[in-house]
Design an enzyme around this catalytic site. Structure first.
Site, short mmCIF file in Angstrom:
data_model
loop_
_atom_site.label_atom_id
_atom_site.label_comp_id
_atom_site.label_asym_id
_atom_site.label_seq_id
_atom_site.Cartn_x
_atom_site.Cartn_y
_atom_site.Cartn_z
N GLY A 77 17.81 -20.39 -14.14
CA GLY A 77 17.41 -20.23 -15.55
C GLY A 77 17.67 -21.49 -16.34
N CYS A 117 11.67 -36.39 -13.26
CA CYS A 117 10.94 -36.51 -14.53
C CYS A 117 9.47 -36.91 -14.38
CB CYS A 117 11.58 -37.56 -15.44
SG CYS A 117 13.33 -37.85 -15.21
N GLY A 171 20.90 -25.65 -10.35
CA GLY A 171 21.78 -26.75 -10.71
C GLY A 171 21.84 -27.82 -9.65
N GLU A 223 4.45 -31.03 -39.63
CA GLU A 223 4.69 -31.05 -41.08
C GLU A 223 5.55 -29.86 -41.52
OE1 GLU A 223 1.31 -30.30 -43.74
OE2 GLU A 223 0.24 -29.38 -42.06
N LYS A 227 7.19 -34.63 -12.09
CA LYS A 227 7.21 -33.33 -12.78
C LYS A 227 6.26 -33.35 -13.98
CE LYS A 227 9.37 -32.89 -16.16
NZ LYS A 227 10.78 -32.73 -16.30
N ALA A 267 14.08 -32.47 -24.05
CA ALA A 267 12.90 -31.58 -24.02
C ALA A 267 12.87 -30.87 -22.70
CB ALA A 267 11.63 -32.41 -24.20
N GLU A 309 10.58 -25.14 -15.90
CA GLU A 309 9.50 -26.13 -15.78
C GLU A 309 8.63 -25.82 -14.56
OE1 GLU A 309 11.39 -30.00 -18.07
OE2 GLU A 309 11.38 -30.02 -15.90
N THR A 312 16.03 -40.23 -8.53
CA THR A 312 15.46 -38.89 -8.72
C THR A 312 14.34 -38.91 -9.75
OG1 THR A 312 17.54 -37.81 -8.14
CG2 THR A 312 16.00 -36.53 -9.47
N CYS A 313 14.57 -39.54 -10.88
CA CYS A 313 13.61 -39.47 -12.00
C CYS A 313 12.22 -39.91 -11.57
CB CYS A 313 14.12 -40.31 -13.16
SG CYS A 313 13.02 -40.31 -14.57
N HIS A 361 -0.97 -33.75 -42.78
CA HIS A 361 -1.71 -32.50 -42.76
C HIS A 361 -3.05 -32.65 -42.08
CE1 HIS A 361 -2.46 -28.46 -44.10
NE2 HIS A 361 -3.64 -28.84 -44.58
N TYR A 393 16.56 -25.97 -16.78
CA TYR A 393 15.38 -26.83 -16.98
C TYR A 393 14.38 -26.70 -15.84
CZ TYR A 393 17.70 -30.08 -20.37
OH TYR A 393 18.31 -30.67 -21.44
N ARG A 404 20.07 -14.80 -13.21
CA ARG A 404 21.20 -13.88 -13.04
C ARG A 404 21.74 -13.31 -14.35
NH1 ARG A 404 26.00 -18.02 -11.04
NH2 ARG A 404 25.94 -19.46 -12.79
P1 NDP Z 1 20.62 -26.38 -14.90
O1 NDP Z 1 22.05 -26.73 -14.89
O2 NDP Z 1 19.78 -26.73 -16.07
O3 NDP Z 1 20.47 -24.83 -14.66
C1 NDP Z 1 21.01 -24.20 -13.52
C2 NDP Z 1 20.63 -22.75 -13.57
O4 NDP Z 1 20.98 -22.16 -12.34
C3 NDP Z 1 21.34 -21.98 -14.67
O5 NDP Z 1 20.44 -21.07 -15.21
C4 NDP Z 1 22.47 -21.31 -13.93
O6 NDP Z 1 22.83 -20.08 -14.50
C5 NDP Z 1 21.82 -21.03 -12.59
N1 NDP Z 1 22.78 -20.94 -11.50
C6 NDP Z 1 23.81 -21.78 -11.22
N2 NDP Z 1 24.46 -21.37 -10.12
C7 NDP Z 1 23.85 -20.25 -9.70
C8 NDP Z 1 24.09 -19.36 -8.62
N3 NDP Z 1 25.07 -19.56 -7.76
N4 NDP Z 1 23.27 -18.30 -8.49
C9 NDP Z 1 22.26 -18.09 -9.36
N5 NDP Z 1 22.01 -18.89 -10.41
C10 NDP Z 1 22.79 -19.97 -10.57
O7 NDP Z 1 20.08 -27.01 -13.54
P2 NDP Z 1 18.63 -27.34 -13.02
O8 NDP Z 1 18.75 -27.22 -11.55
O9 NDP Z 1 17.59 -26.57 -13.73
O10 NDP Z 1 18.48 -28.86 -13.43
C11 NDP Z 1 19.52 -29.79 -13.20
C12 NDP Z 1 19.62 -30.75 -14.34
O11 NDP Z 1 18.60 -31.72 -14.28
C13 NDP Z 1 19.46 -30.11 -15.72
O12 NDP Z 1 20.64 -29.57 -16.20
C14 NDP Z 1 19.01 -31.27 -16.56
O13 NDP Z 1 20.14 -31.94 -17.05
C15 NDP Z 1 18.26 -32.14 -15.58
N6 NDP Z 1 16.82 -31.96 -15.82
C16 NDP Z 1 16.29 -32.40 -16.99
C17 NDP Z 1 14.97 -32.21 -17.27
C18 NDP Z 1 14.42 -32.67 -18.57
O14 NDP Z 1 15.04 -33.49 -19.22
N7 NDP Z 1 13.28 -32.15 -18.99
C19 NDP Z 1 14.08 -31.57 -16.32
C20 NDP Z 1 14.73 -31.12 -15.12
C21 NDP Z 1 16.05 -31.31 -14.90
P3 NDP Z 1 23.94 -19.93 -15.66
O15 NDP Z 1 23.36 -20.52 -16.89
O16 NDP Z 1 24.13 -18.46 -15.72
O17 NDP Z 1 25.15 -20.66 -15.17
#
Ligand code: NDP
Length: 451
Positions: free
Chosen positions: A175, A48, A262, A441, A51, A341, A181, A42-43, A436, A177, A198
């Site tokens: 909501g 990553c 997710g 800083e 992206k 990050a 992004e 995936t990365c 600076h 990562y 949500r």
């Molecule tokens: P995340 O787990 O970060 O976020 C999932 C989001 O989807 C949450 O806001 C969650 O809400 C919401 N959600 C989950 N289920 C539902 C549903 N049934 N209906 C509506 N909303 C829902 O997952 P991502 O998909 O954004 O990314 C997956 C993972 O990949 C990340 O957790 C991270 O570990 C990794 N990643 C890392 C990056 C980096 O290092 N920069 C960049 C991209 C991904 P709630 O919080 O309310 O449960």
């Protein structure tokens, strides 16, 4: 045991699997890796790396604008999506080749195809069977989209990397990562972008100040944020556009819906349960501190074991496992002080405990905060603010958390992570001279705590 083909058979050539394979081979093990999709996982292919390239692309829009305050006059900017996509694809193809060479140069056998575990020491790929002393499951995770009418009309981050053309409007659902992004990327590339989440405030697991700051900053750049908003259905209209039916009964028109809700572990149809490997309800593989599953010869690392889904964690687990299996040096990776990050715009960087986590664990927490307009923006006119925060244990003086929203937050917080790992106290931060003029800083000049 009868004749073995390999000491280690890895399923999945992503960040974790490739690292475990390479390091194990370096320790003298005979190693094979099976991969059914793309080398690098995936990365490298749909995460990553592409992206971050897209984040750079998106940032130019703002940079061109900011340049005017420094005396630059630029003609009208034009953006060519196919060119970015093709250049990105070329770079990813180059990286795929590098990953193959990395395996090849260590004498690791790459087997292309879908693998299935037949028993504690046997893996099948197509018609062939392989016997191995150890099996490693490093199959990662896959985007999850909940069930609702019209689900077939939405895309995930996997498809976002290969869009034929950019839409005029997009709705990003989620909501985490990926949602923030991609909202930043698409907005920067000129797409009218709305993010639907949500709950009352996105990035639920992060420090509240970071979440609030980002929620203030993203709209300044043009992203519409809609919190406490759910989607009940998505309907395709005759003109090809999409209509979202929202939980409050209202409707929302758009051209593309990107779900970032997710990811789920890729552990299905691998024959794991039949062999006695224990899976959780969400499909993640249960392992002990040394990545061993309920079957002693079967191990698992990375996204497929649940927990933070981060490349550096998967690679560290791969190295730890290689050491455990082939050096006799049992190692495990701590999740403490895990830096991370979010490449949102502006970026988020964080390491250690959020203020909320620290207050739940320590009786006397001190918090140092600052919010300011970076020097660059005094001339650019860009209203973006930078936010920085230290969370400190008032009793031991140890810095428990470092948090930032602003340009290069990932770069800055990576350095701070070393300090936290070394157990730095606030006194050590105070005794460190600043560079600076920088934003970083501020981390060594914060003096006024709030309790
Ligand atoms: P995340 O787990 O970060 O976020 C999932 C989001 O989807 C949450 O806001 C969650 O809400 C919401 N959600 C989950 N289920 C539902 C549903 N049934 N209906 C509506 N909303 C829902 O997952 P991502 O998909 O954004 O990314 C997956 C993972 O990949 C990340 O957790 C991270 O570990 C990794 N990643 C890392 C990056 C980096 O290092 N920069 C960049 C991209 C991904 P709630 O919080 O309310 O449960």
């Amino acid at each position: 045991m009868d004749t073995l083909d390999f000491d280690l058979f890895v399923i999945g050539a992503g960040s974790g699997g490739v690292r475990a394979a390479r390091i194990s081979a370096g320790y003298g093990a005979r190693v094979a890796v099976a991969e059914e999709r793309y080398v690098g996982g995936t990365c490298v292919n749909v995460g990553c790396v592409p992206k971050k390239l897209f984040v750079h692309a998106a940032h130019y829009a703002e940079d061109f604008h900011d340049a005017a305050g420094f005396g630059w006059a630029l003609g009208a900017a034009a953006f060519d999506w196919p060119r970015l996509r093709e250049n990105k694809d070329r770079e990813i193809a180059r990286l795929n080749g590098i990953y193959r060479n990395l395996l090849d140069s260590k004498g690791v056998t790459l087997i292309e195809g879908r693998a299935r575990v037949l028993d504690a020491h046997t893996v099948a790929v197509g018609q062939r069977r392989y016997r191995a002393r150890h099996i490693l499951i490093a199959t990662g995770a896959w985007p999850f989209v909940p069930d609702f009418p019209g689900r077939e009309h939405v895309i995930t981050s996997n498809e976002a990397f290969h869009l034929e053309r950019l839409p005029r409007r997009v709705v990003v659902v989620g909501g985490g990562y990926i949602a923030v992004e991609f909202a930043g990327i698409l907005n920067g590339l000129g797409v009218e972008t709305e993010l639907l989440y949500r709950g009352p405030l996105f990035l639920r697991h992060f420090d509240r100040d970071l979440r609030e700051t980002l929620a203030e900053e993203m709209p300044k750049k043009g992203v519409t944020l809609r919190f406490d908003t759910t989607v009940q259905a998505v309907e395709k209209r005759s003109d090809g556009s999409l209509e979202l039916h929202l939980g409050d009964g209202s409707r929302l028109q758009t051209d593309l819906v990107l779900y970032a809700t997710g990811r789920r572990p890729l552990s299905q149809d691998l024959g794991l349960e039949a062999c006695g490997v224990e899976l959780r309800e969400d499909g993640s593989i249960v392992v002990d501190d040394y990545y061993q599953s309920a079957v002693p010869s079967i191990h698992a690392i990375g996204d497929v074991i649940g927990g933070p889904e981060l490349t550096p964690l998967a690679t560290a687990q791969g190295m730890a496992l290689a050491s455990t299996l082939f050096l006799g040096d049992k190692r495990s990776v701590s999740l403490e002080n895990l830096p991370t990050a979010i490449f949102s715009q502006p970026a988020v960087g964080t390491v250690g405990l959020s203020e909320e986590q620290a207050r739940a664990r320590y009786p006397a927490v001190l918090v140092y905060r600052t919010r300011f307009r970076p020097l660059k923006h005094t001339l650019s006119g860009n209203p973006e603010q930078t936010f920085m925060k230290l969370v400190v244990d008032g009793e031991s003086d140890r810095v428990l958390g470092v948090h930032m929203v602003g340009p290069e937050a990932g770069e800055i917080v990576q350095g701070m992570a070393v300090a936290l790992q070394a157990g730095a106290t606030k006194r050590v931060f105070d005794a460190t001279l600043g560079i600076h003029p920088t934003s970083a800083e501020e981390f060594v000049t914060l003096r006024e705590p709030v309790r």
